[in-house]
Design a protein around this motif. Structure first.
Motif, short mmCIF file in Angstrom:
data_model
loop_
_atom_site.label_atom_id
_atom_site.label_comp_id
_atom_site.label_asym_id
_atom_site.label_seq_id
_atom_site.Cartn_x
_atom_site.Cartn_y
_atom_site.Cartn_z
N GLY A 1 37.02 32.05 40.55
CA GLY A 1 38.05 32.77 40.83
C GLY A 1 38.21 34.15 39.88
O GLY A 1 38.33 35.22 39.92
N PHE A 2 37.86 33.64 38.65
CA PHE A 2 37.88 34.76 37.40
C PHE A 2 36.89 35.79 37.50
O PHE A 2 36.81 36.90 37.48
N SER A 3 35.66 35.27 38.02
CA SER A 3 34.53 36.15 38.02
C SER A 3 34.53 36.97 39.32
O SER A 3 34.36 38.36 39.33
N SER A 4 35.13 36.54 40.25
CA SER A 4 35.36 37.20 41.56
C SER A 4 36.51 38.52 41.16
O SER A 4 36.55 39.39 41.86
N LEU A 5 37.53 37.93 40.44
CA LEU A 5 38.39 38.88 40.22
C LEU A 5 38.06 40.04 39.21
O LEU A 5 38.36 41.31 39.47
N PHE A 6 36.98 39.44 38.54
CA PHE A 6 36.38 40.58 37.54
C PHE A 6 35.72 41.83 38.38
O PHE A 6 35.68 42.88 38.39
N VAL A 7 34.73 41.02 39.57
CA VAL A 7 34.22 42.07 40.37
C VAL A 7 34.92 42.82 41.17
O VAL A 7 34.62 43.88 41.38
N PHE A 8 36.04 42.23 41.69
CA PHE A 8 37.13 43.00 42.47
C PHE A 8 37.59 44.23 41.82
O PHE A 8 37.69 45.38 41.98
N SER A 9 37.94 43.69 40.38
CA SER A 9 39.16 44.97 39.65
C SER A 9 37.91 45.74 39.11
O SER A 9 38.25 47.00 38.92
#
Length: 93
Positions: free
Chosen positions: A48-56
């Motif tokens: 979740g946090f790695s995906s959130l970083f990629v998204f942001s």
């Protein structure tokens, strides 16, 4: 350029790779006692946090990505510590 789907596949593989560390340790020693729920929660947290970083990071200017990454990392560490031992909520007890 990597497609959007490929980066999330790589993130999922990296998450599984990281979760192999406690899994392997639990096979070797009894001191690592993770249940299936622990693996699910940690997998969701990491992915979740790695995906959130990629998204942001795709929506933030390049000069602000380090700040966003540092903020997400600190939030990840805070949640991880709270789930593991309740560091910040049990200080007053």
């Amino acid at each position: 350029m990597r497609s959007i789907n490929n980066i999330y596949i790589l993130l999922a593989l990296a998450t599984c790779g990281l979760l192999l560390i406690p899994f392997t340790a639990s096979q070797i020693t009894a001191e690592v006692d993770w249940k299936i729920f622990d693996y699910i929660v940690m997998g969701l947290l990491i992915f979740g946090f790695s995906s959130l970083f990629v998204f942001s990071s795709r929506r933030v200017p390049k000069n602000k990505r380090v700040l966003v990454g540092a903020g997400l990392f600190l939030l990840f560490i805070y949640i991880w510590l709270e789930l593991a031992v309740g560091v910040f909520t049990t200080l007053g007890s």
